[in-house]
Design a protein around this motif. Structure first.
Motif, mmCIF file in Angstrom:
data_model
loop_
_atom_site.group_PDB
_atom_site.id
_atom_site.type_symbol
_atom_site.label_atom_id
_atom_site.label_comp_id
_atom_site.label_asym_id
_atom_site.label_seq_id
_atom_site.Cartn_x
_atom_site.Cartn_y
_atom_site.Cartn_z
ATOM 1 N N MET A 268 0.684 -1.389 0.150
ATOM 2 C CA MET A 268 0.276 0.221 -0.171
ATOM 3 C C MET A 268 0.951 0.636 0.455
ATOM 4 O O MET A 268 1.007 2.200 -0.691
ATOM 5 N N ILE A 269 2.122 1.324 0.482
ATOM 6 C CA ILE A 269 2.070 2.841 1.239
ATOM 7 C C ILE A 269 3.978 1.706 1.206
ATOM 8 O O ILE A 269 4.202 1.015 1.264
ATOM 9 N N GLY A 270 4.799 2.805 0.609
ATOM 10 C CA GLY A 270 6.397 2.475 0.366
ATOM 11 C C GLY A 270 6.985 3.053 1.230
ATOM 12 O O GLY A 270 8.136 2.772 1.978
ATOM 13 N N GLY A 271 6.515 4.422 2.256
ATOM 14 C CA GLY A 271 7.351 4.629 3.186
ATOM 15 C C GLY A 271 6.530 5.587 4.032
ATOM 16 O O GLY A 271 5.345 6.022 3.794
ATOM 17 N N LEU A 272 7.487 6.000 5.310
ATOM 18 C CA LEU A 272 6.030 6.875 6.255
ATOM 19 C C LEU A 272 7.564 7.190 7.228
ATOM 20 O O LEU A 272 8.342 6.562 7.198
ATOM 21 N N PHE A 273 7.356 9.456 7.080
ATOM 22 C CA PHE A 273 8.669 9.391 7.470
ATOM 23 C C PHE A 273 7.652 10.942 8.915
ATOM 24 O O PHE A 273 6.276 11.316 8.293
ATOM 25 N N ILE A 274 8.271 11.017 9.907
ATOM 26 C CA ILE A 274 7.604 11.975 10.660
ATOM 27 C C ILE A 274 8.327 12.847 10.889
ATOM 28 O O ILE A 274 9.889 12.748 11.359
ATOM 29 N N TYR A 275 8.428 14.549 10.730
ATOM 30 C CA TYR A 275 8.776 15.697 10.771
ATOM 31 C C TYR A 275 8.290 16.551 11.588
ATOM 32 O O TYR A 275 7.046 16.099 12.441
ATOM 33 N N VAL B 131 11.052 2.803 5.241
ATOM 34 C CA VAL B 131 10.957 3.038 4.289
ATOM 35 C C VAL B 131 10.521 1.112 3.868
ATOM 36 O O VAL B 131 11.139 0.684 4.362
ATOM 37 N N TYR B 132 9.601 0.796 2.705
ATOM 38 C CA TYR B 132 9.062 -0.634 3.074
ATOM 39 C C TYR B 132 9.387 -0.737 1.607
ATOM 40 O O TYR B 132 9.335 -2.385 1.415
ATOM 41 N N ARG B 133 9.887 -0.017 0.244
ATOM 42 C CA ARG B 133 9.780 -0.997 -0.675
ATOM 43 C C ARG B 133 11.256 0.443 -1.188
ATOM 44 O O ARG B 133 11.066 1.505 -1.295
ATOM 45 N N LEU C 177 3.287 13.975 9.806
ATOM 46 C CA LEU C 177 3.315 13.056 9.233
ATOM 47 C C LEU C 177 3.048 12.545 7.906
ATOM 48 O O LEU C 177 1.513 13.382 7.967
ATOM 49 N N ALA C 178 4.024 11.898 6.992
ATOM 50 C CA ALA C 178 3.637 11.641 5.994
ATOM 51 C C ALA C 178 3.837 9.795 5.497
ATOM 52 O O ALA C 178 5.090 9.652 5.437
ATOM 53 N N ALA C 179 2.895 9.929 4.751
ATOM 54 C CA ALA C 179 3.381 8.102 3.603
ATOM 55 C C ALA C 179 3.704 8.631 1.856
ATOM 56 O O ALA C 179 2.691 9.189 1.957
ATOM 57 N N VAL C 180 3.837 7.783 2.245
ATOM 58 C CA VAL C 180 5.212 8.156 0.739
ATOM 59 C C VAL C 180 5.038 6.606 0.153
ATOM 60 O O VAL C 180 4.898 5.548 0.076
ATOM 61 N N THR C 181 4.124 6.872 -1.779
ATOM 62 C CA THR C 181 4.206 6.067 -2.192
ATOM 63 C C THR C 181 3.879 6.316 -3.939
ATOM 64 O O THR C 181 3.432 7.308 -3.973
ATOM 65 N N ASP D 39 6.915 -1.783 12.864
ATOM 66 C CA ASP D 39 7.270 -3.000 12.423
ATOM 67 C C ASP D 39 6.180 -4.024 12.761
ATOM 68 O O ASP D 39 5.625 -4.572 11.727
ATOM 69 N N GLU D 40 5.131 -3.319 13.871
ATOM 70 C CA GLU D 40 3.748 -4.562 13.953
ATOM 71 C C GLU D 40 3.050 -4.350 13.674
ATOM 72 O O GLU D 40 2.372 -5.108 13.178
ATOM 73 N N ILE D 41 2.817 -3.068 13.631
ATOM 74 C CA ILE D 41 1.066 -2.511 12.359
ATOM 75 C C ILE D 41 1.624 -2.443 11.029
ATOM 76 O O ILE D 41 0.963 -3.036 9.812
ATOM 77 N N LEU D 42 3.318 -2.614 10.639
ATOM 78 C CA LEU D 42 3.104 -2.315 8.701
ATOM 79 C C LEU D 42 3.905 -3.270 8.438
ATOM 80 O O LEU D 42 4.734 -3.974 8.968
ATOM 81 N N ASP D 43 3.261 -3.566 7.835
ATOM 82 C CA ASP D 43 4.192 -5.177 6.788
ATOM 83 C C ASP D 43 4.087 -4.796 5.549
ATOM 84 O O ASP D 43 3.127 -5.213 4.640
ATOM 85 N N PHE D 44 5.066 -5.247 4.282
ATOM 86 C CA PHE D 44 5.631 -4.352 3.949
ATOM 87 C C PHE D 44 4.990 -3.355 3.323
ATOM 88 O O PHE D 44 4.510 -3.165 1.820
ATOM 89 N N GLY D 45 4.399 -2.281 4.284
ATOM 90 C CA GLY D 45 3.517 -1.202 4.212
ATOM 91 C C GLY D 45 2.747 -1.505 3.600
ATOM 92 O O GLY D 45 1.306 -0.357 3.722
#
Length: 442
Positions: free
Chosen positions: A1-8, A19-21, A65-69, A113-119
């Motif tokens: 679903m998402i390729g990465g998650l960043f918190i600024y 980064v998941y992908r 909070l930014a989700a990237v895909t 790590d627990e909530i997301l698996d490969f995005g």
């Protein structure tokens, strides 16, 4: 679903990066910082496309909070995940702030790590996460084999939101109906658009694995019952007597995963095994027969080119026995305002030059009452031939009833294994109506 998650943070510094992908590189971090956080103009859209990469962001105080895909994903699902992530972090360490994120960064990575698996989101239920991700870390506690098997069955089993063996001395249920009423009204008092967004929030402190049944004055259910019996019987409420409004038409609704959707589709009954603690049972929206708590009557008169006379009357439209609180009326003023003289019957009013508005605050107001404010606005001469656009008057308030007319008809608890019945459970129901975007054109 998402390729990465960043918190600024507000400076654009990365506090958390996952980064998941492989298609998401380090340049994505800089792209969001430059084009959104440090943008010259304020970015209003929560979705930004930069170089074929989509950024979905939410902001909590000064944290982004930014989700990237790079894929064509369901935007609603991404935002649902981001909001759930905010809820999980709040449940673990309170307010989402830079200091709290830095102090708990190990915990946040463990949660991700627990909530997301490969995005893809896997398990975002706070109650389930807290059983095996503790504040101190799992290494500090030695779980027995029995406890470990309970955790495994809770995460992988059919009822992942509640563990077995919960016991309370006193079985209690708290139910809050929280509604936000949105309105746009013409100066003549015609409703241009109105809708209510509502949430049913519950706190359950129940022993064992109880089954709950929740009923409200939904139009479809009431119509079915009125065909079988009398209309009076259908309108009677088990919690709080007879409902003021016979039934309401719900346009759309979404439920917590614990609700049995098959039963709702066939019988229109909300049946569920509740999670332990606080959770959001359902969200809904209505657009018909809305009770508008307040009516705003504006009168704006231009006296020449250098003076404006404004009179605003507010009328409360609910039972006299009820009290509205935290009332605030914002009356916009032109940009070339030089001075304002205000007279109000009730509350306090003040002209705020930085916001180009007169802010009128009333602590509380009973139903079927009215109050008014008068203001003389002095204007500076200007060469601008453009007429003042007259922005709408906005209002904030809180009332102790549901503007949609929703009533809780019954809330029943069944627990066959343990020795307590529905009558042994203490139940509390509260209704709170708040203003959303509540505006009247002037």
């Amino acid at each position: 679903m998402i390729g990465g998650l960043f918190i600024y943070n507000h400076k654009g510094e990365v506090l958390i990066s996952r980064v998941y992908r492989d298609d998401i590189g380090r340049n994505a971090v800089d792209a969001f910082r430059v084009n959104v956080i440090h943008a010259r103009q304020q970015v209003r859209s929560p979705v930004t496309n930069i170089a074929r990469t989509s950024f979905f962001h939410v902001k909590r105080s000064n944290i982004w909070l930014a989700a990237v895909t790079k894929q064509n994903v369901n935007a609603a699902m991404v935002f649902e995940f981001l909001y759930k992530m905010c809820d999980v972090m709040t449940a673990y360490f309170g307010k989402i702030s830079e200091e709290n994120i830095k102090n708990n960064f190990v915990l946040i990575y463990e949660l991700l790590d627990e909530i997301l698996d490969f995005g893809y989101p896997q398990n975002s239920e706070t109650g389930a996460l807290k059983t095996f991700i503790t504040q101190q870390g799992i290494k500090s506690q030695h779980h027995t084999k029995e406890e470990q098997s309970q955790i495994t069955s809770q995460v992988t089993g059919q009822i992942g939101w509640r563990r077995e063996g919960i016991k309370y001395r006193r079985n209690e249920l708290f139910l809050d109906v929280l509604e936000s009423v949105n309105l746009l009204m013409s100066p003549q008092g015609q409703v241009l658009s109105a809708h209510v967004s509502g949430r049913v929030v519950m706190k359950s402190y129940l022993s064992g694995m109880p089954e709950c049944k929740f009923g409200m004055n939904d139009k479809i259910v009431i119509d079915k019952q009125s065909k079988g019996g009398t209309a009076d019987e259908a309108g009677k409420s088990e919690l709080g007597g007879s409902s003021g409004k016979q039934s309401i038409a719900i346009d759309d609704c979404t439920f917590h995963q614990c609700v049995r959707l098959s039963k709702f589709d066939s019988e229109r009954s909300i049946s569920f095994i509740p999670p332990d603690g606080e959770y959001e049972l359902m969200r809904y929206r209505t657009t018909k027969d809305i009770i508008l708590p307040f009516r705003v009557i504006p009168l704006v008169r231009e006296v020449g080119r250098t003076k404006l006379e404004v009179k605003v009357v507010i009328k409360s439209n609910f039972k006299p026995s009820l009290l509205a609180q935290k009332i605030e009326v914002r009356i916009p003023t032109p940009l070339n305002t030089s001075g304002v003289q205000v007279i109000c019957m009730k509350g306090k009013a003040k002209y705020k030059a930085s916001e180009n508005a007169i802010v009128w605050k009333i602590k509380r107001m009973a139903g079927m009452k009215e109050s008014q404010i008068s203001a003389e606005i002095e204007l500076l001469p200007t060469n601008d031939k453009k007429k003042w656009a007259r922005p709408p008057i906005s209002m904030n308030f809180e009332v102790p009833f549901a503007p949609s007319g929703l009533k809780v008809r019954y809330l029943k608890v069944f627990e066959p294994k343990l020795n307590y019945s529905d009558h042994d459970v203490i139940k509390w129901v509260r209704y709170i109506g708040r203003s959303g975007i509540y505006e009247t054109r002037c």
